[in-house]
Design an enzyme around this catalytic site. Sequence first.
Site: not given
Length: 820
Positions: A363, A551-552, A557, A659, A663
């Site tokens: 991942h 998100k985390r 990110k 992901t 969504k």
Amino acid sequence: MAGKAKSLTANQQQIKDEIIGKLSRHYGRTLEDATKAHIYKAAALTVRDRIMERWTAYRRSQRTAQKKELFYLSFEFLMGRSFGNNLLNTGLTEDYDKVLKSMGCSLEEISSQENDAGLGNGGLGRLAACFLDSLATLELPSFGCSIRYEYGLFKQLIVDGEQVETPDNWLGDGSVWEIARPEEKVTVRFGGKVYTEMTDNGLKVFYDGTTNVVGIPYDVPIVGYDAKIVNTLRLWSARAERDLDMSSFSGGDYLRAVEEKALAEVLSKVLYPEDNHQEGKALRLRQQYFFVSCTMQWIISRFKRHHKGMDLEKLPQYIAIHINDTHPAIAIPELMRILMDEEGMGWEQAWDIVQNVFAYTNHTILAEALEKWPMDMVQRLLPRIYMIIDEMNRRLVNDLHARYGDDWGKINYMSIIAHNYINMANMCLATCHKVNGVSGLHTDILKNDVFRDYNNLSPDKFVAITNGITYRRWLRLANGELSELITSKIGKKWVKDVSQLEKLLPYADDKDFRAQFKEVKLNKKKELAEYIKEHNKVEVDPTSIFDVQVKRLHEYKRQLLNVLHILYLYDKIKTDKSFDFYPHTFIFGAKASPGYARAKLIIKLINDVAKLVNNDSDVNSKLKVVFLENYGVSLAQKIIPAADISEQISTAGKEASGTGNMKFMANGALTIGTLDGANVEMLECVGEDNIFIFGMKTPEVNRELQFNENSSQDIYTSNAQVRKIIDMLIDGTVCPEDPKKYNDLYQTLIFGDHGRADTYMVVRDFEAYCEIHDIAQKQYRDEDLWLKKAIINVAKSGFFSSDRTIDEYNDKIWHLEKLK
């Protein structure tokens, strides 16, 4: 028994009577004095009763069918709430909605009484949960396997703008959905000494001085949508062999009397204990081994029960074991141990079985996430497992030496043990019969860079399978209004066959449909605005652009890039009276790992910028910033349907898939993103006119990291606008009471951390990011154009269904058959 309500059908009246009966028999309450929590539990028990009947019948058919089964090992399953999802998948939502209304409640308020299951953290766990839903829906026999964490990662509070971690005691009031199976308990050994002896019957292994922990399984039924089967999520809880040392207790040493119990039960106490110290690292290793040892012992025991008299050599014909990231990788030597030490197999026989049952999903390419364990720690805590790993490595190195000669650099890079560490990813690569990445780009990076040598050795081993989401939860359940609108135009088959969403494409040109679509989105934005007002005491305009990044929290990110852009807009609105800007509400949600200081500092920065912006009357009619605390599955189900823009802005080459992007796309948000992870496939699906792509591509990022051709210092020095925005971090604009608060963020962008500056290309991508935002906000003003793009995104999102993902896993890796 309550009198029948005229508005209820006979079946609905039966459900109502059952709920009232549960209230009376389980909680000693009448409907009149029951709390909403009591009603939730009673209603959930009636749903569970219906599921249990199907579950029992299915388990019986499993035993007789003799079909291959999947055991999906994941350290996380981010399940969210089960009540609403189980109602949806069993076709009972409408019945329970009417029943609860007749009892003076709404389905939404009763569903909200359930705690989110604290079994996961981020995308890894949410993906695993989606997979369970799809496996059951596709009627593929399977088990999810993990730890029954008593406490989740943590419950996040924002105090004075900073993250504060408090216990997430999600099991404090129990869980309606789980069934304890103490009769299937197993024992796991830690530490001690191991002695081996070669006898006429093969190798015998003896243990001395071990610390033993008992694993108790809890089973949770997994119901598929409109499916005949009910799969199982098996969770292991740690217990001491004895709860109380009566000798110590009688002698007055009360702490010692319960010490064994406390030390054992800590293994399943908390998800991801902090590991920035040796005790935390050791606890994580013990957690991982506890989980996989329990699971491997159970798999072998179950196989022998269900396939009486069958040779274990046939295990790969009936069992597939999938390792979801490296956390469960130690299952490989554990299964070797069981087959050799307990079942009497030789090394070659056991190794052949192990290679053919295990597959591995990678991942991440981030070095810190590719687990490596100190050799001495494994040797001390798991001495027999270390012996097996050492032998695996010896044989691997011999094979590599025969192939590559004295190229010890390559051999060390590929070996399981090197430089006093055990490389868990290499263990998977050397063992598993299949290895997959989770998007096309990610798999290419694995094959051509991170795992290039293994790919050259076994190119057929590597496959690409792009991640997916379950549309039952993330569209049908999370966005009922949009789902009903879709169903009114294309029918309801799309809920099980998401490819049918493509039938929406002609409606992008339908004026009436666009108006209905707009109304649904506005309603969802109003609902989120109310939530924000209640929880954050901030009023936001539902007609503004809802720009969302949830998100985390991690540097790659790039929440920091988003914040710097907000500071750019703030400054532009303040200083340029001619600046034509459509009102925006920027919405964040994220948890930072407790030991990740910089990530926590970015959360503080977001909240300080929110305070700056929201309290400035020159700006706050056009710009608002909100950070929603304790982001999780249930909160995501409120946020995602309301988003206009989805921020998927990770540094190119760093995000394996993502992901959340899927969504948002399914709910009609347009993506601002880099060519990273599954954004690449999203671009292919919707076309470049319906997604906003910006920034450096993976080869450019790699080149910058290698040669530093366009350094952040050069950009900072030569570009006055960039310099002004970054300086706001340290000039008192953002944090006037402590101007040095964000020195660390400034330093890492401009000077680096004892190395290259701006590792995640925030400064290098800043201008491109501002430009793409300007394009997006201008297009939003053209209402018909934006709505067309949003509808096209929904219509083209079907590729990202986890049903498609699971079909690919099954075709390429598992080869399961549906039970007939």
